[in-house]
Design a protein around this motif. Structure first.
Motif, PDB file in Angstrom:
ATOM      1  N   HIS A 142       0.604  -1.603  -0.036  1.00 45.72           N
ATOM      2  CA  HIS A 142       0.244  -0.245   0.137  1.00 45.72           C
ATOM      3  C   HIS A 142       0.695   1.474   0.211  1.00 45.72           C
ATOM      4  N   PRO A 143       0.445   2.402  -0.688  1.00 46.17           N
ATOM      5  CA  PRO A 143       0.763   3.111  -0.710  1.00 46.17           C
ATOM      6  C   PRO A 143       1.860   4.018   0.682  1.00 46.17           C
ATOM      7  N   GLU A 144       1.411   4.210   1.929  1.00 44.99           N
ATOM      8  CA  GLU A 144       1.426   4.085   2.771  1.00 44.99           C
ATOM      9  C   GLU A 144       2.192   2.612   3.738  1.00 44.99           C
ATOM     10  N   ALA A 145       2.178   2.108   3.521  1.00 48.54           N
ATOM     11  CA  ALA A 145       2.505   1.330   3.941  1.00 48.54           C
ATOM     12  C   ALA A 145       4.300   1.210   4.856  1.00 48.54           C
ATOM     13  N   ARG A 146       3.919   1.249   5.364  1.00 48.05           N
ATOM     14  CA  ARG A 146       5.673   1.519   5.679  1.00 48.05           C
ATOM     15  C   ARG A 146       6.893   0.061   5.268  1.00 48.05           C
ATOM     16  N   SER A 147       5.651  -1.035   4.925  1.00 52.72           N
ATOM     17  CA  SER A 147       7.227  -1.867   4.289  1.00 52.72           C
ATOM     18  C   SER A 147       5.808  -3.605   3.839  1.00 52.72           C
ATOM     19  N   ALA A 148       6.635  -4.263   3.064  1.00 56.41           N
ATOM     20  CA  ALA A 148       5.286  -5.065   2.684  1.00 56.41           C
ATOM     21  C   ALA A 148       4.835  -5.937   3.862  1.00 56.41           C
ATOM     22  N   ASP A 149       5.704  -6.226   5.073  1.00 57.38           N
ATOM     23  CA  ASP A 149       5.423  -6.364   6.354  1.00 57.38           C
ATOM     24  C   ASP A 149       4.325  -6.190   7.088  1.00 57.38           C
ATOM     25  N   ALA A 150       4.263  -4.778   6.518  1.00 58.86           N
ATOM     26  CA  ALA A 150       2.906  -4.055   7.523  1.00 58.86           C
ATOM     27  C   ALA A 150       1.173  -4.048   6.952  1.00 58.86           C
ATOM     28  N   ASP A 151       1.520  -4.338   5.388  1.00 62.11           N
ATOM     29  CA  ASP A 151       0.241  -4.573   5.402  1.00 62.11           C
ATOM     30  C   ASP A 151      -0.180  -5.834   5.612  1.00 62.11           C
ATOM     31  N   VAL A 152       0.561  -6.969   5.714  1.00 59.98           N
ATOM     32  CA  VAL A 152       0.219  -8.544   6.366  1.00 59.98           C
ATOM     33  C   VAL A 152      -0.609  -8.361   7.877  1.00 59.98           C
ATOM     34  N   ALA A 153       0.544  -8.030   8.842  1.00 58.89           N
ATOM     35  CA  ALA A 153       0.307  -7.585  10.293  1.00 58.89           C
ATOM     36  C   ALA A 153      -1.517  -6.987  10.061  1.00 58.89           C
ATOM     37  N   TRP A 154      -1.087  -5.512   9.308  1.00 55.60           N
ATOM     38  CA  TRP A 154      -2.440  -4.513   9.364  1.00 55.60           C
ATOM     39  C   TRP A 154      -3.930  -5.319   9.020  1.00 55.60           C
ATOM     40  N   LEU A 155      -3.462  -6.394   7.589  1.00 56.47           N
ATOM     41  CA  LEU A 155      -4.404  -7.364   7.517  1.00 56.47           C
ATOM     42  C   LEU A 155      -4.983  -8.072   8.533  1.00 56.47           C
ATOM     43  N   PHE A 180       2.766 -13.154  -1.172  1.00 56.84           N
ATOM     44  CA  PHE A 180       2.191 -12.056  -0.115  1.00 56.84           C
ATOM     45  C   PHE A 180       0.934 -13.718   0.646  1.00 56.84           C
ATOM     46  N   ARG A 181       0.479 -14.091  -0.035  1.00 54.84           N
ATOM     47  CA  ARG A 181      -0.468 -15.674   0.509  1.00 54.84           C
ATOM     48  C   ARG A 181       0.649 -16.251   1.702  1.00 54.84           C
ATOM     49  N   ASP A 182       1.417 -16.507   1.044  1.00 51.61           N
ATOM     50  CA  ASP A 182       2.320 -17.223   2.093  1.00 51.61           C
ATOM     51  C   ASP A 182       2.773 -16.467   3.438  1.00 51.61           C
ATOM     52  N   ARG A 183       3.361 -14.602   3.006  1.00 52.61           N
ATOM     53  CA  ARG A 183       3.548 -14.333   3.667  1.00 52.61           C
ATOM     54  C   ARG A 183       2.631 -14.419   4.925  1.00 52.61           C
ATOM     55  N   CYS A 184       1.144 -14.049   4.656  1.00 47.02           N
ATOM     56  CA  CYS A 184      -0.487 -14.418   5.134  1.00 47.02           C
ATOM     57  C   CYS A 184      -0.267 -15.484   6.128  1.00 47.02           C
ATOM     58  N   ALA A 185      -0.268 -16.729   5.275  1.00 48.11           N
ATOM     59  CA  ALA A 185      -0.270 -17.389   6.009  1.00 48.11           C
ATOM     60  C   ALA A 185       0.841 -17.576   7.755  1.00 48.11           C
ATOM     61  N   ALA A 186       1.953 -17.560   6.720  1.00 51.69           N
ATOM     62  CA  ALA A 186       3.269 -16.979   7.566  1.00 51.69           C
ATOM     63  C   ALA A 186       2.495 -16.393   9.552  1.00 51.69           C
ATOM     64  N   ALA A 187       1.763 -15.698   8.990  1.00 49.99           N
ATOM     65  CA  ALA A 187       1.577 -14.422   9.978  1.00 49.99           C
ATOM     66  C   ALA A 187       0.188 -15.125  10.503  1.00 49.99           C
ATOM     67  N   GLY A 188      -0.345 -16.194  10.913  1.00 50.02           N
ATOM     68  CA  GLY A 188      -1.414 -17.291  11.098  1.00 50.02           C
ATOM     69  C   GLY A 188      -2.849 -16.619  10.618  1.00 50.02           C
ATOM     70  N   ILE A 189      -2.838 -15.915   9.618  1.00 46.57           N
ATOM     71  CA  ILE A 189      -4.050 -15.433   8.654  1.00 46.57           C
ATOM     72  C   ILE A 189      -4.945 -16.383   8.434  1.00 46.57           C
ATOM     73  N   ALA A 190      -6.034 -17.239   8.052  1.00 45.08           N
ATOM     74  CA  ALA A 190      -6.640 -18.548   8.327  1.00 45.08           C
ATOM     75  C   ALA A 190      -7.034 -18.298   6.887  1.00 45.08           C
ATOM     76  N   ALA A 191      -8.375 -16.608   7.571  1.00 39.36           N
ATOM     77  CA  ALA A 191      -9.413 -16.666   6.403  1.00 39.36           C
ATOM     78  C   ALA A 191      -9.386 -16.089   4.691  1.00 39.36           C
ATOM     79  N   PRO A 192     -10.203 -16.588   4.347  1.00 41.77           N
ATOM     80  CA  PRO A 192      -9.451 -16.612   2.387  1.00 41.77           C
ATOM     81  C   PRO A 192      -9.494 -15.125   2.448  1.00 41.77           C
ATOM     82  N   ILE A 193      -8.166 -15.593   1.413  1.00 39.71           N
ATOM     83  CA  ILE A 193      -7.679 -14.241   0.337  1.00 39.71           C
ATOM     84  C   ILE A 193      -8.073 -13.853  -0.849  1.00 39.71           C
ATOM     85  N   VAL A 194      -9.273 -13.679  -1.476  1.00 38.93           N
ATOM     86  CA  VAL A 194      -9.313 -13.347  -2.781  1.00 38.93           C
ATOM     87  C   VAL A 194      -8.586 -12.669  -3.796  1.00 38.93           C
TER      88      VAL A 194
END
Length: 287
Positions: A142-155, A180-194
């Motif tokens: 996201h243009p305002e995100a500090r990093s790609a990891d920040a987008d995952v944490a926010w999600l 991105f999907r792999d990073r989300c899974a590693a962060a414990g996000i189990a909800a579907p990502i379409v």
């Protein structure tokens, strides 16, 4: 290859001509039996009434599960939740909850003094009231995100607040989504990502839009689109590019694809046909 489920995004009309375009777009795509469709919400709630009317009409006339977009820009909590309850009164209990872009002329998002501070608070309030909430996700930062990891944490915060599913901003490189999907899974996000796909109807406007929202266009793809436009093959190439991207995503296990239609259904319908998604009924059978 299995045929993926699909969903479609439309935007509310601002004129009589726009109303006809929206109606014809829904009519063209409804026979593809989407899982759901959504109607966007203008900056600062500028299309609030139009969005509510559109979601109610689409659901009532076509029998589609319809979601209204809702943001927390330039509105108090009370005003925002009043819009949500307006959706409910119209028979709509699905909401795509977004922070929203700053109003025109503003350089950054600033919460309303009595409003939700961010999308996480908005998601939580809507989920507490029994709405089915979907949220945005960003494979390219996201243009305002500090990093790609920040987008995952926010999600993850939005999912933990009660969102049931995420739909991504459009992207052009399948590897960007898969990482991105792999990073989300590693962060414990189990909800579907379409994954969200944008068949390119206007190359110039798409480049401008991508620059504003942070979607990266690979150099070789930009060159290919330039050549296709020069040779009068822009639509043909756009369908081929989007179908190839969609095919790769399905091969990688994506069973649901979301299309940003821009109320111009032809390219989206052609991409769906290439994936084997054919009308469930003749177009004439749809009201």
């Amino acid at each position: 290859m299995s045929v993926p489920a699909v969903s479609f995004e439309f935007f509310p009309p601002k004129s009589l001509q726009g109303s006809f375009r929206l109606w014809e777009s829904v009519r063209a795509l409804a026979p593809l039996a989407p899982e759901w469709v959504s109607v966007t919400y203008g900056a600062g709630g500028s299309t609030r009434k139009l969005t509510r009317e559109a979601v109610a009409a689409i659901g009532g006339e076509f029998g589609l599960r319809t979601a209204g977009h809702l943001t927390c820009v330039d509105a108090s909590r009370e005003e925002t939740l009043e819009v949500a309850e307006g959706f409910r009164a119209a028979g709509v209990t699905d909401i795509v909850a977004l922070r929203g872009d700053p109003p025109e002329g503003a350089d950054a998002f600033r919460p309303h003094p009595d409003g939700f501070r961010d999308s996480v608070e908005l998601v939580g309030a809507l989920a507490d009231r029994g709405f089915r909430v979907r949220v945005g996700a960003y494979p390219d930062p996201h243009p305002e995100a500090r990093s790609a990891d920040a987008d995952v944490a926010w999600l993850k915060r939005k999912i933990d607040a009660g969102a049931c599913e995420a739909v991504t901003q459009f992207f052009f490189d399948p590897e960007v989504f898969l990482r991105f999907r792999d990073r989300c899974a590693a962060a414990g996000i189990a909800a579907p990502i379409v994954p969200g796909l944008l068949p390119v109807e206007n190359w110039g406007k798409t480049r401008s839009f991508a620059a504003r929202c942070g979607a990266v266009i690979p150099d070789d793809l930009a060159i290919a689109f330039d050549v296709a436009e020069r040779d009068g093959r822009a639509d043909l190439f756009a369908v081929a590019q989007a179908a190839e991207l969609a095919d790769r995503l399905v091969e990688e296990g994506c069973g649901h694809l979301h299309f940003y239609t821009l109320n111009r259904p032809d390219l989206t319908r052609d991409v769906c046909a290439a994936l084997g998604r054919v009308p469930a009924a003749p177009l004439s059978a749809v009201a």
